[in-house]
Write a protein that holds these residues in place. Sequence first.
Motif, PDB file in Angstrom:
ATOM      1  N   ILE A 123       0.796  -1.189   0.054  1.00 20.23           N
ATOM      2  CA  ILE A 123      -0.056  -0.064  -0.101  1.00 20.23           C
ATOM      3  C   ILE A 123       0.857   1.244  -0.099  1.00 20.23           C
ATOM      4  CG2 ILE A 123      -2.018  -1.165   0.934  1.00 20.23           C
ATOM      5  CD1 ILE A 123      -0.978   0.251   3.886  1.00 20.23           C
ATOM      6  N   ASP A 124       0.313   2.383  -0.572  1.00 20.17           N
ATOM      7  CA  ASP A 124       1.146   3.651  -0.398  1.00 20.17           C
ATOM      8  C   ASP A 124       0.055   4.756  -0.342  1.00 20.17           C
ATOM      9  OD1 ASP A 124       1.462   5.129  -3.194  1.00 20.17           O
ATOM     10  OD2 ASP A 124       1.228   2.815  -3.637  1.00 20.17           O
ATOM     11  N   PRO A 125       0.631   5.914  -0.008  1.00 24.83           N
ATOM     12  CA  PRO A 125      -0.195   6.903  -0.104  1.00 24.83           C
ATOM     13  C   PRO A 125      -0.898   7.536  -1.377  1.00 24.83           C
ATOM     14  CG  PRO A 125       1.650   7.488   1.198  1.00 24.83           C
ATOM     15  CD  PRO A 125       2.025   6.179   0.458  1.00 24.83           C
ATOM     16  N   ARG A 126      -0.445   7.123  -2.524  1.00 24.09           N
ATOM     17  CA  ARG A 126      -0.849   7.901  -3.688  1.00 24.09           C
ATOM     18  C   ARG A 126      -1.709   6.637  -4.389  1.00 24.09           C
ATOM     19  NH1 ARG A 126       1.434  12.381  -4.105  1.00 24.09           N
ATOM     20  NH2 ARG A 126       3.618  12.576  -3.608  1.00 24.09           N
ATOM     21  N   MET A 127      -1.929   5.462  -3.775  1.00 22.70           N
ATOM     22  CA  MET A 127      -2.701   4.478  -4.398  1.00 22.70           C
ATOM     23  C   MET A 127      -4.349   4.763  -4.642  1.00 22.70           C
ATOM     24  SD  MET A 127      -3.180   1.693  -1.227  1.00 22.70           S
ATOM     25  CE  MET A 127      -4.692   1.455  -0.372  1.00 22.70           C
ATOM     26  N   GLY A 128      -4.675   5.878  -3.862  1.00 21.47           N
ATOM     27  CA  GLY A 128      -6.223   6.065  -4.114  1.00 21.47           C
ATOM     28  C   GLY A 128      -6.431   6.888  -5.281  1.00 21.47           C
ATOM     29  N   PHE A 129      -5.439   7.484  -5.908  1.00 21.61           N
ATOM     30  CA  PHE A 129      -5.560   8.344  -7.012  1.00 21.61           C
ATOM     31  C   PHE A 129      -6.210   7.482  -7.949  1.00 21.61           C
ATOM     32  CE2 PHE A 129      -4.450  10.392 -11.135  1.00 21.61           C
ATOM     33  CZ  PHE A 129      -5.151  11.744 -10.944  1.00 21.61           C
ATOM     34  N   LEU A 130      -5.275   6.704  -8.709  1.00 18.52           N
ATOM     35  CA  LEU A 130      -5.932   5.898  -9.961  1.00 18.52           C
ATOM     36  C   LEU A 130      -7.119   4.876  -9.604  1.00 18.52           C
ATOM     37  CD1 LEU A 130      -5.496   5.300 -12.890  1.00 18.52           C
ATOM     38  CD2 LEU A 130      -3.737   3.169 -11.937  1.00 18.52           C
ATOM     39  N   ALA A 131      -6.983   4.288  -8.158  1.00 18.48           N
ATOM     40  CA  ALA A 131      -8.293   3.562  -7.811  1.00 18.48           C
ATOM     41  C   ALA A 131      -9.503   4.424  -7.599  1.00 18.48           C
ATOM     42  CB  ALA A 131      -7.875   3.011  -6.379  1.00 18.48           C
ATOM     43  N   GLY A 132      -9.427   5.572  -7.458  1.00 22.65           N
ATOM     44  CA  GLY A 132     -10.435   6.458  -7.299  1.00 22.65           C
ATOM     45  C   GLY A 132     -10.975   6.703  -8.739  1.00 22.65           C
ATOM     46  N   LEU A 133     -10.101   7.095  -9.527  1.00 23.66           N
ATOM     47  CA  LEU A 133     -10.754   7.384 -11.067  1.00 23.66           C
ATOM     48  C   LEU A 133     -11.251   6.235 -11.604  1.00 23.66           C
ATOM     49  CD1 LEU A 133      -7.891   9.264 -12.799  1.00 23.66           C
ATOM     50  CD2 LEU A 133     -10.067  10.207 -12.050  1.00 23.66           C
ATOM     51  N   LYS A 134     -10.769   5.027 -11.423  1.00 26.63           N
ATOM     52  CA  LYS A 134     -11.233   3.674 -11.897  1.00 26.63           C
ATOM     53  C   LYS A 134     -12.821   3.566 -11.250  1.00 26.63           C
ATOM     54  CE  LYS A 134      -7.417   1.228 -13.780  1.00 26.63           C
ATOM     55  NZ  LYS A 134      -6.723  -0.174 -13.751  1.00 26.63           N
ATOM     56  N   ALA A 135     -12.754   4.100 -10.169  1.00 26.38           N
ATOM     57  CA  ALA A 135     -14.212   3.601  -9.171  1.00 26.38           C
ATOM     58  C   ALA A 135     -15.032   4.612  -9.803  1.00 26.38           C
ATOM     59  CB  ALA A 135     -13.980   3.728  -7.992  1.00 26.38           C
ATOM     60  N   PHE A 136     -14.640   5.778 -10.215  1.00 29.13           N
ATOM     61  CA  PHE A 136     -15.570   6.955 -11.034  1.00 29.13           C
ATOM     62  C   PHE A 136     -15.786   6.450 -12.139  1.00 29.13           C
ATOM     63  CE2 PHE A 136     -15.805  10.887 -13.336  1.00 29.13           C
ATOM     64  CZ  PHE A 136     -17.104  11.269 -12.940  1.00 29.13           C
ATOM     65  N   THR A 137     -15.051   5.862 -12.760  1.00 29.95           N
ATOM     66  CA  THR A 137     -15.224   5.468 -14.169  1.00 29.95           C
ATOM     67  C   THR A 137     -16.397   4.153 -14.175  1.00 29.95           C
ATOM     68  OG1 THR A 137     -13.098   5.722 -15.088  1.00 29.95           O
ATOM     69  CG2 THR A 137     -14.168   4.314 -16.363  1.00 29.95           C
ATOM     70  N   ALA A 138     -16.353   3.177 -13.368  1.00 30.26           N
ATOM     71  CA  ALA A 138     -17.191   2.331 -13.040  1.00 30.26           C
ATOM     72  C   ALA A 138     -18.590   2.659 -12.651  1.00 30.26           C
ATOM     73  CB  ALA A 138     -16.540   1.347 -11.923  1.00 30.26           C
ATOM     74  N   ALA A 139     -18.718   3.736 -11.828  1.00 34.88           N
ATOM     75  CA  ALA A 139     -19.844   4.349 -11.409  1.00 34.88           C
ATOM     76  C   ALA A 139     -20.553   4.964 -12.559  1.00 34.88           C
ATOM     77  CB  ALA A 139     -19.775   5.205 -10.332  1.00 34.88           C
ATOM     78  N   VAL A 140     -19.864   5.379 -13.332  1.00 35.92           N
ATOM     79  CA  VAL A 140     -20.562   6.147 -14.703  1.00 35.92           C
ATOM     80  C   VAL A 140     -20.781   5.233 -15.580  1.00 35.92           C
ATOM     81  CG1 VAL A 140     -19.797   7.867 -16.453  1.00 35.92           C
ATOM     82  CG2 VAL A 140     -19.150   8.508 -14.432  1.00 35.92           C
TER      83      VAL A 140
END
Length: 306
Positions: A223-240
């Motif tokens: 895990i690392d502090p920047r792992m949320g950025f791409l995961a968040g973008l992909k989650a947003f993509t999945a939600a859309v």
Amino acid sequence: MIAVGYTVVYGIVQLINFAHGEIFMVGAFGAYATWMVMGQPAKLSVGMALGVVLPLMLVGGVVSSVVVALLTERVAYRPLRNAPRLAPLISAIGVSVFLQEFVRLFYGWIPIYGRLPGWPDPKSAVPFPSISGISDASIPLGGVLVQASALFTLLALAVCTVFLWFFVNRTKTGRAMVATSQDPDTARLMGINVDRVIMAAFAVGAGLAAIAGVAHGLRYGNIDPRMGFLAGLKAFTAAVLGGIGNINGAVIGGLVLGVVEAMATTFIPGQFGSSAWKDVWAFALLILVLVFRPQGLLGAKVVDRA
């Protein structure tokens, strides 16, 4: 699970919470911190690891994410609730950067004392605890070896989906969330505490993101502090993809996105089928859906009236 959290918050307050990926990251670090507080237990039996250590890590991750999400809602979003839509969007981006840097710079520190002995420096990737029975374990299914961490992710998604369905359809707070998402002013006139309902939506979304963070740590081992950025973008993509605001759509959008990435890396020949290109295909799919079906797979078409 991150996409479901995205869509729950959007459905209630019409806010695209770009900090939701960092809530997912905080959940992973909260679980790791819980493991540190327990004394870094290792080489445990499968029963002890799955029955005690992992549940406590999940609780620690969920509590961390929920506390941060509620503070974020109270400090960064609630004062901007009646502001133009661009203001809370920019605030969400600011919260995202703040949480990344806060965890990167201050994780494992306490005032005056300094860095706690034995706590890793999160300026680089932090090895996630190995849980007996899940990490580095495989289970034969139909002649194919499936990683136990992948099965854990699917099981967690199924349990969270059932819990969310029950919460939304069978509890008073869940029905209040539905009413608030349809018309917050009328809900307030009917005696619903809209502020409390919005906080419940943030808490539920954060809890799901935290469980996703633990599943991510078990799956990838770091895990690392920047792992949320791409995961968040992909989650947003999945939600859309599924139709943002639709819980079932978020689950289906996430599954479709994962299948597209896996098939692209398996069947597309040459360098275009390498794992480095999987994000390209995922976002290409998002563009196609937005062009031909902007409301998403299960979203309702919105008609603007003059």
